[in-house]
Design a protein around this motif. Structure first.
Motif, PDB file in Angstrom:
ATOM      1  N   LEU A 122       0.835  -1.194   0.000  1.00 20.11           N
ATOM      2  CA  LEU A 122       0.000   0.000   0.000  1.00 20.11           C
ATOM      3  C   LEU A 122       0.872   1.247   0.000  1.00 20.11           C
ATOM      4  O   LEU A 122       1.808   1.353   0.801  1.00 20.11           O
ATOM      5  N   LEU A 123       0.581   2.186  -0.897  1.00 23.39           N
ATOM      6  CA  LEU A 123       1.342   3.427  -0.992  1.00 23.39           C
ATOM      7  C   LEU A 123       0.876   4.416   0.065  1.00 23.39           C
ATOM      8  O   LEU A 123      -0.299   4.772   0.111  1.00 23.39           O
ATOM      9  N   VAL A 124       1.804   4.864   0.904  1.00 20.06           N
ATOM     10  CA  VAL A 124       1.527   5.908   1.895  1.00 20.06           C
ATOM     11  C   VAL A 124       1.835   7.267   1.268  1.00 20.06           C
ATOM     12  O   VAL A 124       1.051   8.205   1.376  1.00 20.06           O
ATOM     13  N   SER A 125       2.996   7.359   0.591  1.00  9.98           N
ATOM     14  CA  SER A 125       3.363   8.598  -0.099  1.00  9.98           C
ATOM     15  C   SER A 125       4.355   8.284  -1.208  1.00  9.98           C
ATOM     16  O   SER A 125       5.011   7.247  -1.193  1.00  9.98           O
ATOM     17  N   GLY A 126       4.436   9.184  -2.189  1.00 10.42           N
ATOM     18  CA  GLY A 126       5.389   9.035  -3.280  1.00 10.42           C
ATOM     19  C   GLY A 126       4.770   8.437  -4.518  1.00 10.42           C
ATOM     20  O   GLY A 126       3.566   8.567  -4.785  1.00 10.42           O
ATOM     21  N   ARG A 127       5.614   7.759  -5.271  1.00 10.37           N
ATOM     22  CA  ARG A 127       5.230   7.116  -6.536  1.00 10.37           C
ATOM     23  C   ARG A 127       6.074   5.860  -6.629  1.00 10.37           C
ATOM     24  O   ARG A 127       7.302   5.933  -6.694  1.00 10.37           O
ATOM     25  N   PHE A 128       5.429   4.701  -6.667  1.00 11.72           N
ATOM     26  CA  PHE A 128       6.108   3.424  -6.499  1.00 11.72           C
ATOM     27  C   PHE A 128       5.589   2.434  -7.534  1.00 11.72           C
ATOM     28  O   PHE A 128       4.383   2.303  -7.728  1.00 11.72           O
TER      29      PHE A 128
END
Length: 130
Positions: A64-70
Motif C-alpha cells: 500500500l502506498l503511503v506517499s510518493g510514486r512506487f
C-alpha cells in the motif's frame, strides 16, 4: 503495565529489522511476534529498486502506498502506485520486483510469516530485502 502491549514509531523501529515491524522473526515474548502475518514500513528514496526479482514467493502480499510514486513489477504486468492509498495484492507463486519512481513510503503486509524464508544476498554484501 501490560507486557503484551508495544508502542513504537515505524520510522524509528523499521530500520532495526530491514523495515519489518511484525512477524515470526521478533522474539516470541514480543507482542510484535506473529506467525500469521508480517508487516513492513518501507522508506525508499527515488531510484531505489530491488536488485533482483523475488522468485518462488510462498506468501500472499499487499503493498500500500503511503506517499510518493512506487512501481511494482509482476510477470507480464507493471503496476504504478501514484495516489496515497493505491495498493496491489499478489498471491502465492507470483514473482515480483519494485522501483521507487519518487521518494516513497509503502506499507507491506504479507502472510503467512514463514520462518527461514529469505531472498539470497544481492551479491554486493547487502542483506536481502523484500
Amino acid at each position: 503495565m501490560n507486557d503484551n502491549v508495544y508502542v513504537g514509531n515505524a520510522g524509528q523501529d523499521a530500520p532495526l529489522d530491514r523495515g519489518w515491524l511484525l512477524g515470526h522473526f521478533k522474539d516470541p515474548g514480543d507482542p510484535r511476534h506473529s506467525e500469521a502475518v508480517e508487516i513492513k514500513w518501507g522508506v525508499h528514496p527515488r531510484g531505489d529498486e530491488r536488485p533482483q526479482w523475488v522468485r518462488g514467493e510462498e506468501r500472499t502480499a499487499l503493498l500500500l502506498l503511503v506517499s510518493g510514486r512506487f512501481r511494482v513489477e509482476l510477470p507480464g504486468r507493471s503496476v504504478l502506485l501514484a495516489e496515497q492509498g493505491d495498493y496491489v495484492v499478489w498471491g502465492r507463486g507470483v514473482d515480483h520486483s519494485w522501483h521507487a519512481e519518487e521518494d516513497s513510503v509503502v506499507l507491506t503486509v504479507r502472510w503467512p510469516s514463514v520462518p527461514g524464508y529469505a531472498v539470497a544476498d544481492d551479491g554486493q554484501g547487502r542483506p536481502p530485502r523484500a
